[in-house]
Design a protein around this motif. Structure first.
Motif, PDB file in Angstrom:
ATOM      1  N   SER A  57       0.849  -1.191   0.000  1.00  0.00           N
ATOM      2  CA  SER A  57       0.000   0.000   0.000  1.00  0.00           C
ATOM      3  C   SER A  57       0.883   1.239   0.000  1.00  0.00           C
ATOM      4  N   GLY A  58       0.282   2.373  -0.342  1.00  0.00           N
ATOM      5  CA  GLY A  58       1.105   3.565  -0.478  1.00  0.00           C
ATOM      6  C   GLY A  58       2.028   3.403  -1.672  1.00  0.00           C
ATOM      7  N   SER A  59       3.283   3.822  -1.528  1.00  0.00           N
ATOM      8  CA  SER A  59       4.212   3.706  -2.653  1.00  0.00           C
ATOM      9  C   SER A  59       5.627   3.457  -2.157  1.00  0.00           C
ATOM     10  N   TRP A  60       6.425   2.925  -3.036  1.00  0.00           N
ATOM     11  CA  TRP A  60       7.859   2.740  -2.782  1.00  0.00           C
ATOM     12  C   TRP A  60       8.569   3.273  -4.014  1.00  0.00           C
ATOM     13  N   ARG A  61       9.391   4.302  -3.812  1.00  0.00           N
ATOM     14  CA  ARG A  61       9.985   5.027  -4.934  1.00  0.00           C
ATOM     15  C   ARG A  61       8.824   5.499  -5.832  1.00  0.00           C
ATOM     16  N   ASP A  62       8.785   5.083  -7.081  1.00  0.00           N
ATOM     17  CA  ASP A  62       7.716   5.529  -7.971  1.00  0.00           C
ATOM     18  C   ASP A  62       6.675   4.440  -8.215  1.00  0.00           C
ATOM     19  N   THR A  63       6.739   3.366  -7.425  1.00  0.00           N
ATOM     20  CA  THR A  63       5.809   2.254  -7.620  1.00  0.00           C
ATOM     21  C   THR A  63       4.712   2.299  -6.571  1.00  0.00           C
ATOM     22  N   LYS A  64       3.467   2.269  -7.028  1.00  0.00           N
ATOM     23  CA  LYS A  64       2.318   2.342  -6.128  1.00  0.00           C
ATOM     24  C   LYS A  64       1.838   0.943  -5.777  1.00  0.00           C
TER      25      LYS A  64
ATOM     26  N   PRO B  43      -0.868  -2.028  -4.724  1.00  0.00           N
ATOM     27  CA  PRO B  43      -2.171  -2.336  -5.295  1.00  0.00           C
ATOM     28  C   PRO B  43      -3.347  -2.165  -4.339  1.00  0.00           C
ATOM     29  N   ILE B  44      -3.081  -2.019  -3.035  1.00  0.00           N
ATOM     30  CA  ILE B  44      -4.173  -1.905  -2.069  1.00  0.00           C
ATOM     31  C   ILE B  44      -4.327  -0.445  -1.630  1.00  0.00           C
ATOM     32  N   PRO B  45      -5.486   0.162  -1.879  1.00  0.00           N
ATOM     33  CA  PRO B  45      -5.699   1.547  -1.432  1.00  0.00           C
ATOM     34  C   PRO B  45      -5.909   1.597   0.074  1.00  0.00           C
ATOM     35  N   SER B  46      -5.274   2.557   0.719  1.00  0.00           N
ATOM     36  CA  SER B  46      -5.399   2.705   2.172  1.00  0.00           C
ATOM     37  C   SER B  46      -6.251   3.914   2.503  1.00  0.00           C
ATOM     38  N   LEU B  47      -7.254   3.701   3.372  1.00  0.00           N
ATOM     39  CA  LEU B  47      -8.114   4.804   3.799  1.00  0.00           C
ATOM     40  C   LEU B  47      -7.317   5.883   4.524  1.00  0.00           C
ATOM     41  N   SER B  48      -6.232   5.477   5.184  1.00  0.00           N
ATOM     42  CA  SER B  48      -5.502   6.396   6.070  1.00  0.00           C
ATOM     43  C   SER B  48      -4.088   6.678   5.595  1.00  0.00           C
ATOM     44  N   ASP B  49      -3.834   6.485   4.309  1.00  0.00           N
ATOM     45  CA  ASP B  49      -2.520   6.758   3.726  1.00  0.00           C
ATOM     46  C   ASP B  49      -1.409   6.001   4.469  1.00  0.00           C
ATOM     47  N   ILE B  50      -1.661   4.713   4.715  1.00  0.00           N
ATOM     48  CA  ILE B  50      -0.634   3.863   5.320  1.00  0.00           C
ATOM     49  C   ILE B  50       0.211   3.265   4.200  1.00  0.00           C
ATOM     50  N   HIS B  51       1.510   3.442   4.308  1.00  0.00           N
ATOM     51  CA  HIS B  51       2.447   2.877   3.340  1.00  0.00           C
ATOM     52  C   HIS B  51       3.039   1.609   3.951  1.00  0.00           C
ATOM     53  N   MET B  52       2.934   0.478   3.234  1.00  0.00           N
ATOM     54  CA  MET B  52       3.473  -0.775   3.761  1.00  0.00           C
ATOM     55  C   MET B  52       4.175  -1.553   2.655  1.00  0.00           C
ATOM     56  N   ALA B  53       5.309  -2.142   3.035  1.00  0.00           N
ATOM     57  CA  ALA B  53       6.048  -3.014   2.137  1.00  0.00           C
ATOM     58  C   ALA B  53       6.714  -4.106   2.961  1.00  0.00           C
ATOM     59  N   SER B  54       6.917  -5.249   2.335  1.00  0.00           N
ATOM     60  CA  SER B  54       7.784  -6.265   2.921  1.00  0.00           C
ATOM     61  C   SER B  54       9.051  -6.283   2.085  1.00  0.00           C
ATOM     62  N   ILE B  55      10.187  -6.373   2.733  1.00  0.00           N
ATOM     63  CA  ILE B  55      11.462  -6.181   2.037  1.00  0.00           C
ATOM     64  C   ILE B  55      12.396  -7.351   2.318  1.00  0.00           C
TER      65      ILE B  55
ATOM     66  N   THR C  13      18.084   3.089   1.423  1.00  0.00           N
ATOM     67  CA  THR C  13      17.806   4.285   2.217  1.00  0.00           C
ATOM     68  C   THR C  13      16.398   4.760   1.898  1.00  0.00           C
ATOM     69  N   ALA C  14      15.641   5.087   2.928  1.00  0.00           N
ATOM     70  CA  ALA C  14      14.276   5.584   2.744  1.00  0.00           C
ATOM     71  C   ALA C  14      14.126   6.920   3.452  1.00  0.00           C
ATOM     72  N   GLN C  15      13.352   7.798   2.843  1.00  0.00           N
ATOM     73  CA  GLN C  15      13.044   9.096   3.437  1.00  0.00           C
ATOM     74  C   GLN C  15      11.612   9.069   3.956  1.00  0.00           C
TER      75      GLN C  15
END
Length: 286
Positions: free
Chosen positions: A161-168, A170-182, A191-193
């Motif tokens: 959810s959210g985005s990583w670099r320029d990749t969005k 697929p799951i829209p978040s009601l609360s703008d939660i960005h999640m990734a497994s790495i 490095t992440a900002q």
């Protein structure tokens, strides 16, 4: 760099014969707004003829769940109409909202044949304005989750959810939660900002990493202060982490079992609504 407040070790909290470690809440950290709860099930190997996962029909209201299936599978069914079987590498995102009943069990194939199992479930709070939103369920198999590769292939971010670099994701978040497994190979770096006002969720599932100069091994949750905006990660061995961030809600959190609301009165109402069938009535697996 973002300042680290404390590194917390997940506690052992087995459920029947299911190996479970709980990273949130523990005696050292209650929650990281809006990240409420994380159970890490496994890793373990089930024998043929097992009972599988023990999560039969139960209600939820007021929050969302994100489930990562690393090994094994999950058969999901809920009173909102959601139903599928998600295999290893996939995820499930469920918005409980105003309430539903769901079950998460192993497939008949897994119960018959057995095999390795490792599953993590993370709970996100919902802000007061979305507590009573309509329930929703999204299940994604591994091939539906975009992957961003970095550091010559040593780092792979699976964007949910959210985005990583320029990749969005697929799951829209009601609360703008960005999640990734790495996933990181030994020596892999990224490095992440993350703006200082946003809270970071950082859990080491496997391996060991150095994050902003400190070492965090598997089964550890890194709690960051809201100072600085850069997160630097280097894998000390092959590793797997959950990484996310969100704007904190700064609202009262009242949790009781399967319900998370803002007041005690809302919790009591949730129990009444469940008992009166307002979250749906469980029929059976068909």
């Amino acid at each position: 760099m973002r300042k680290i407040k404390k590194i917390h070790k997940a506690i052992s909290a087995p459920i029947d014969d299911l190996v479970t470690y709980r990273a949130l809440p523990t005696n050292s950290v209650e929650y990281i707004d809006p990240f409420l709860f994380l159970n890490h099930h496994g890793p373990q190997v089930y024998k043929p003829g097992n009972r599988g996962l023990p999560f039969g029909p139960h209600p939820h209201r007021g929050f969302e769940t994100l489930t990562f299936i690393l090994d094994g599978d999950i058969t999901h069914q809920d009173t909102g109409g959601g139903r599928d079987v998600i295999q290893a590498g996939g995820v499930q995102w469920m918005t409980a909202g105003r309430g539903l009943i769901h079950a998460e069990v192993s497939s008949e194939k897994f119960k018959q044949e057995g095999g390795p199992l490792e599953i993590l479930q993370l709970w996100f709070n919902l802000p007061a304005k979305y507590k009573m939103t309509a329930p929703k369920y999204i299940g994604l198999q591994k091939d539906k989750i975009p992957v961003v590769t970095e550091d010559a292939g040593k780092v792979k971010a699976h964007v949910i959810s959210g985005s990583w670099r320029d990749t969005k994701g697929p799951i829209p978040s009601l609360s703008d939660i960005h999640m990734a497994s790495i996933t990181l190979q030994q020596g892999g770096r990224f490095t992440a900002q993350v703006p200082a006002a946003r809270n970071i969720f950082f859990y080491v599932v496997r391996g060991s990493v150095k994050v902003n100069g400190e070492t965090a091994a598997k089964l550890h949750l890194v709690e960051f202060a809201n100072e600085g905006d850069e997160v630097q990660v280097e894998a000390l061995e092959d590793s797997y982490i959950l990484f996310g961030h969100a704007q904190p809600f700064n609202e009262p959190v009242v949790a009781h079992g399967p319900f998370v609301m803002n007041t005690e009165e809302e919790i009591q109402q949730a129990f009444q609504d469940y008992q009166q069938g307002k979250m749906g009535r469980w029929e059976s697996w068909d």
